[in-house]
Design a protein around this motif. Structure first.
Motif, PDB file in Angstrom:
ATOM      1  N   PHE A   1      -4.858   4.298  -2.435  1.00 42.78           N
ATOM      2  CA  PHE A   1      -3.909   3.512  -1.641  1.00 42.78           C
ATOM      3  C   PHE A   1      -3.709   4.109  -0.250  1.00 42.78           C
ATOM      4  O   PHE A   1      -3.403   3.384   0.704  1.00 42.78           O
ATOM      5  N   LEU A   2      -3.863   5.411  -0.120  1.00 41.44           N
ATOM      6  CA  LEU A   2      -3.762   6.027   1.206  1.00 41.44           C
ATOM      7  C   LEU A   2      -4.911   5.561   2.091  1.00 41.44           C
ATOM      8  O   LEU A   2      -4.705   5.233   3.270  1.00 41.44           O
ATOM      9  N   VAL A   3      -6.128   5.541   1.540  1.00 42.65           N
ATOM     10  CA  VAL A   3      -7.284   5.029   2.285  1.00 42.65           C
ATOM     11  C   VAL A   3      -7.056   3.577   2.673  1.00 42.65           C
ATOM     12  O   VAL A   3      -7.339   3.156   3.810  1.00 42.65           O
ATOM     13  N   PHE A   4      -6.524   2.799   1.730  1.00 43.94           N
ATOM     14  CA  PHE A   4      -6.248   1.385   1.998  1.00 43.94           C
ATOM     15  C   PHE A   4      -5.190   1.243   3.098  1.00 43.94           C
ATOM     16  O   PHE A   4      -5.302   0.375   3.971  1.00 43.94           O
ATOM     17  N   PHE A   5      -4.158   2.080   3.047  1.00 45.12           N
ATOM     18  CA  PHE A   5      -3.071   2.033   4.036  1.00 45.12           C
ATOM     19  C   PHE A   5      -3.617   2.276   5.441  1.00 45.12           C
ATOM     20  O   PHE A   5      -3.294   1.551   6.393  1.00 45.12           O
ATOM     21  N   VAL A   6      -4.464   3.303   5.577  1.00 44.52           N
ATOM     22  CA  VAL A   6      -5.051   3.629   6.883  1.00 44.52           C
ATOM     23  C   VAL A   6      -5.960   2.502   7.358  1.00 44.52           C
ATOM     24  O   VAL A   6      -5.944   2.116   8.535  1.00 44.52           O
TER      25      VAL A   6
ATOM     26  N   ALA B   1       0.824  -1.211   0.000  1.00 47.58           N
ATOM     27  CA  ALA B   1       0.000   0.000   0.000  1.00 47.58           C
ATOM     28  C   ALA B   1       0.859   1.263   0.000  1.00 47.58           C
ATOM     29  O   ALA B   1       0.545   2.256  -0.673  1.00 47.58           O
ATOM     30  N   GLY B   2       1.967   1.210   0.734  1.00 51.00           N
ATOM     31  CA  GLY B   2       2.878   2.359   0.774  1.00 51.00           C
ATOM     32  C   GLY B   2       3.492   2.656  -0.582  1.00 51.00           C
ATOM     33  O   GLY B   2       3.681   3.825  -0.952  1.00 51.00           O
TER      34      GLY B   2
END
Length: 484
Positions: free
Chosen positions: A448-453, A309-310
């Motif tokens: 991907f930021l939403v997924f990371f969180v 994700a990062g």
């Protein structure tokens, strides 16, 4: 110095090589993109694929047999063992190289699309050096000369990078031949350094007897290993051959640079593989609680999910380091990263295969994934080029990961897998869609930021466990370094 600290120091010394090599690979190819055309980068990728295949096939699996038999023979017979396992492959590769050199067909034309006898000559030298490096590296590894081993792994990357610097500084004409020369001289330097570092063992091997009876016994063990090695090589190289056959060297170059950026995942793989296998086999022998293994698996799932994700979150930065002709690397990277990450995760989740000595299942998983890779490349490469090759490879390694995991669960250790599969599948689907459909950089980052969180929130407990593992093991590792 205690045995424990010696072991830790050995791990650190042997880790320097893979880590340094991965880091240098991560920066070398992107630098080359500013000086060489994408098609020349693609031809370089073909050169490296052919080198690895030649070493694998001509070695007959005897390199792995050397590792297996090293501690089984008496110390005064190890020189004979080295001679016995290395000579057959050496004769084969010398014969094949001689045949290739006098062949009426142009090897360079078939492989690189360039008819030049000098390219064939440099290729043959590189293959010969690479074959000998494989066996000489094992001599250093088995004699626990970690620093020499690591330096020799890093050296070819350093030499290649120095050549790039010279080419750029003195404004050489950017041709594929320059890349071949840099690659050949880099492996030649390593071959000479390895030969010097292992000169004592080489002298003993030259004077030792060749054990035909031992060779016959070893081949029974090594040939199946070669089959598995060829299958895995095919799994990692199929995409490049399909790009060569059904697309262009330019697309192959773009794909190679994407894999170079994905090398950040290989750093994780190098660290984990060095430590994990010996540790888990020790736990198994000592009948330790399997909860330890489950904690490590949970930690690896967290690392892989967050790292993938990062990469998506920071993928917008990739074009800043590359010329315009390589801009598609930004999206291809999202599927290219699947190979190192899913392979590393499979090392953790499929550990039962090794514990139960059921290596045939690893071979089956590799063959099944290879078939998926071939089918995927056949349909996707002609239409989507480098992006299609990346998608096919990602799907193949997902299959590889799932097959090995499910087999291990059934023969050894059951653990909860639903959430792991859910996050991995979502990451895979997102990465594939981004390469098949059009998404702006801003949309990719947001998704991907939403997924990371979401992953951090979902894996909060596992993150705490991982931090606890680091806290418990770091002091002993640091103490080992001080004692060393």
């Amino acid at each position: 110095m205690t045995v424990k600290s010696m072991n830790i120091n050995n791990v650190l010394l042997f880790s320097i090589g893979p880590l340094g090599s991965a880091v240098l690979s991560l920066i070398t190819l992107p630098i080359a993109t500013w000086f060489f055309l994408p098609e020349d980068i693609g031809r370089l990728a073909m050169l490296q694929v052919i080198m690895s295949f030649s070493v694998l096939m001509c070695g007959l699996g005897l390199d792995q047999a050397y590792v297996r038999e090293f501690y089984e023979v008496e110390e005064n017979k190890r020189a004979s063992l080295l001679k016995t396992v290395s000579l057959p492959g050496l004769f084969i590769i010398v014969g094949l190289l001689a045949g290739s050199f006098i062949s009426p067909w142009s090897i360079s034309k078939m492989l690189f699309g360039v008819n030049a006898g000098s390219l064939t000559f440099f290729l043959l030298i590189a293959i010969f050096c690479a074959f000998n490096i494989r066996f000489l590296s094992l001599v250093l590894r088995m004699n626990e000369r970690g620093l020499a081993f690591s330096i020799s792994q890093i050296l070819p990357k350093v030499v290649f990078l120095l050549f790039l610097g010279v080419y750029i500084l003195f404004e050489f004409e950017s041709t594929f031949k320059l890349l071949v020369i840099a690659q050949t001289i880099s492996v030649l330097c390593v071959f000479l350094l390895f030969s010097f570092n292992a000169r004592r063992q080489l002298c003993l091997a030259l004077r030792a007897d060749f054990d035909y009876k031992k060779l016959k016994m070893i081949l029974v063990y090594s040939i199946p290993l070669m089959g598995g090695g060829v299958s895995f090589w095919g799994l990692t190289a199929t995409d490049k051959f399909f790009l060569r056959a059904f697309s262009s060297f330019e697309e192959l170059g773009v794909y190679s640079v994407s894999m170079s950026f994905a090398g950040v995942g290989l750093i994780l793989q190098a660290i984990f593989s060095t430590i994990w296998a010996p540790t888990v086999y020790k736990w198994s022998a000592e009948k330790c609680s399997t909860n330890k293994v489950k904690k490590v698996i949970d930690s690896m799932v967290v690392i892989v999910v967050l790292l993938w994700a990062g990469v998506g979150v920071f993928s917008w930065m990739v074009p800043l380091f590359l010329p315009q002709s390589f801009q598609s690397v930004q999206s291809i990277l999202l599927v290219a990263i699947a190979y190192p990450l899913l392979y590393t995760l499979s090392e953790a989740t499929s550990v039962g295969i090794g514990v139960k000595r059921k290596s045939v299942y690893s071979l089956i998983a590799t063959v099944v994934a290879l078939v998926v890779n071939v089918i995927g490349n056949y349909f996707l490469v002609p239409r989507h080029g480098a992006a299609g090759a990346g998608v096919a490879s990602a799907l193949a390694f997902f299959v590889f990961f799932v097959v090995k995991t499910e087999v291990s669960v059934r023969i050894w250790l059951e653990f909860e897998r639903f959430k792991m599969y859910l996050f991995i599948v979502l990451l895979l689907v997102l990465s594939v869609l981004i390469n098949i459909l059009f998404f702006s950089s801003k949309e990719v980052v947001i998704v991907f930021l939403v997924f990371f969180v979401a992953a951090i929130c979902s894996y909060k407990r596992q993150l705490l466990v991982f931090c606890s593992l680091l806290k418990d093991n770091m002091p002993s590792a640091l103490k080992g370094r001080r004692d060393g």
